[in-house]
Design an enzyme around this catalytic site. Sequence first.
Site, PDB file in Angstrom:
ATOM      1  CE  LYS A 142      28.781  20.302 -35.965  1.00  0.00           C
ATOM      2  NZ  LYS A 142      28.843  19.353 -37.659  1.00  0.00           N
ATOM      3  CD  GLU A 184      23.031  11.285 -36.553  1.00  0.00           C
ATOM      4  OE1 GLU A 184      24.101  11.088 -36.278  1.00  0.00           O
ATOM      5  OE2 GLU A 184      21.671  12.398 -37.352  1.00  0.00           O
ATOM      6  CE  LYS A 226      27.845  16.078 -31.230  1.00  0.00           C
ATOM      7  NZ  LYS A 226      26.179  16.080 -32.000  1.00  0.00           N
ATOM      8  CD  GLU A 236      32.324  19.628 -38.174  1.00  0.00           C
ATOM      9  OE1 GLU A 236      31.117  20.021 -37.608  1.00  0.00           O
ATOM     10  OE2 GLU A 236      32.067  19.579 -39.142  1.00  0.00           O
ATOM     11  NE  ARG A 240      30.477  19.103 -33.403  1.00  0.00           N
ATOM     12  CZ  ARG A 240      30.071  19.481 -32.377  1.00  0.00           C
ATOM     13  NH1 ARG A 240      30.256  20.366 -31.160  1.00  0.00           N
ATOM     14  NH2 ARG A 240      28.627  19.526 -32.073  1.00  0.00           N
ATOM     15  CG  ASN A 244      29.260  15.938 -39.963  1.00  0.00           C
ATOM     16  OD1 ASN A 244      28.393  16.255 -39.015  1.00  0.00           O
ATOM     17  ND2 ASN A 244      30.372  16.997 -40.022  1.00  0.00           N
ATOM     18  CG  HIS A 247      25.491  13.717 -41.117  1.00  0.00           C
ATOM     19  ND1 HIS A 247      25.590  12.517 -40.422  1.00  0.00           N
ATOM     20  CD2 HIS A 247      24.586  14.673 -40.803  1.00  0.00           C
ATOM     21  CE1 HIS A 247      24.611  12.547 -39.946  1.00  0.00           C
ATOM     22  NE2 HIS A 247      24.538  13.440 -38.813  1.00  0.00           N
ATOM     23  CG  HIS A 264      18.747  14.324 -39.846  1.00  0.00           C
ATOM     24  ND1 HIS A 264      19.605  14.668 -40.627  1.00  0.00           N
ATOM     25  CD2 HIS A 264      19.841  14.105 -39.171  1.00  0.00           C
ATOM     26  CE1 HIS A 264      20.999  15.408 -40.174  1.00  0.00           C
ATOM     27  NE2 HIS A 264      21.646  13.890 -38.573  1.00  0.00           N
TER      28      HIS A 264
END
Length: 360
Positions: A142, A184, A226, A236, A240, A244, A247, A264
């Site tokens: 991404k 994360e 991942k 996605e 996937r 998020n 997010h 973030h």
Amino acid sequence: MRTLKVELAERSYPIHIARDLLDQPSLLAPHLRGKSVAIVTNTTVAPLYMARLRRSLQALGVQPLEVVLPDGEQFKDWQTLNLIFDALLGAHCERGTTLIALGGGVIGDMGGFAASCYQRGMPFIQVPTTLLSQVDSSVGGKTAINHPLGKNMIGAFYQPKLVLADIGALSTLPARELQAGLAEVIKYGLIRDQEFLLWLEQHMAGLRAGDQALLEEAVYRSCCHKAEVVAADEREQGERALLNLGHTFGHAIETGLGYGVWLHGEAVAAGTVMAARLSALLGWLQEEDVQRVERVLLAAGLPIRGPRLGAERYLELMRHDKKVQDGRLRLVLLQSVGRAVVSDAASEAQILAAVESCCA
Ligand code: NAD
Ligand code: GLY
């Protein structure tokens, strides 16, 4: 050294994880198309790690072009992206030039996006130097820049040829950035691996203290998740999206406050609590589950309350989300700790209530 593979047929690539990988030209050599290489980094990372990467490339007979961008999420934009194109064109870089992104997620996302469009695509290598980029953003292809109206709204899927995660680079990372990366890492535990969550709960103090063996284990286990998810759903279309968690709320915080005010990972942490609270409002999580989510994020030094933007403003910002379908908001929620789903089950009133109760 531990090596994983992202299995994407002819676009498969390795992720190498260990200390001192920056000094190992033999890891780079198989992935360079020729002797033309451009390194994209920023003003913070260049003085720390450029010399070592340059030396490794020089050992292969490569004299890299060095593109040093200003540092910060607020520079993840068109103007700064264009500086990469200016430098590549100015140095007559060709389609076969390899672009190496040396830095955190901002450099990786911008370097990758530049590589995806320069002369319609040039080879690309990720050398992530933050915890967040080693566990998440460098893997999976991404790439993006931000738009004033929405985070990561302009971008492309573009896989690297190689990911080199040098754990030693984490020793210079400020504590706040390390903590942001832990958000994360915790995410993988919450969405698909209870056992990993337990391990994180047990080792949080050591991870925050920068213990390199623990960090290597955390990066390895995160990258296993991942790589598996990306191999199953590169674009996605399904699973996937679960990566998020937190997010959609987090992006609203980042955009609402202005890029770079909250990191973030910090925004994702507060957003994860909002998602957990909403899951409880839907009757999926128990109160003690929500408290467990809060405890592990707090232990990682992360915020568990969002800024007071106003719940309606959150909702407005959340509508600029890539998971919106036919105008309907879809959110990653927890059916239980260790099991996530994408769902449009929550009403607007429930979303507003969850946000309201999670703002300080
Ligand atoms: P970042 O790239 O801004 O790096 C954080 C800070 O650490 C910066 O100041 C950077 O210069 C500095 N830094 C980097 N490496 C260092 C080192 N070894 N020692 C000292 N300082 C160092 O932030 P980040 O947290 O790495 O990445 C966040 C970005 O990643 C966001 O833009 C987010 O949207 C993006 N992201 C992308 C994906 C994806 O799948 N592409 C996934 C998650 C996040
Ligand atoms: N960071 C979310 C993803 O790569 O899909």
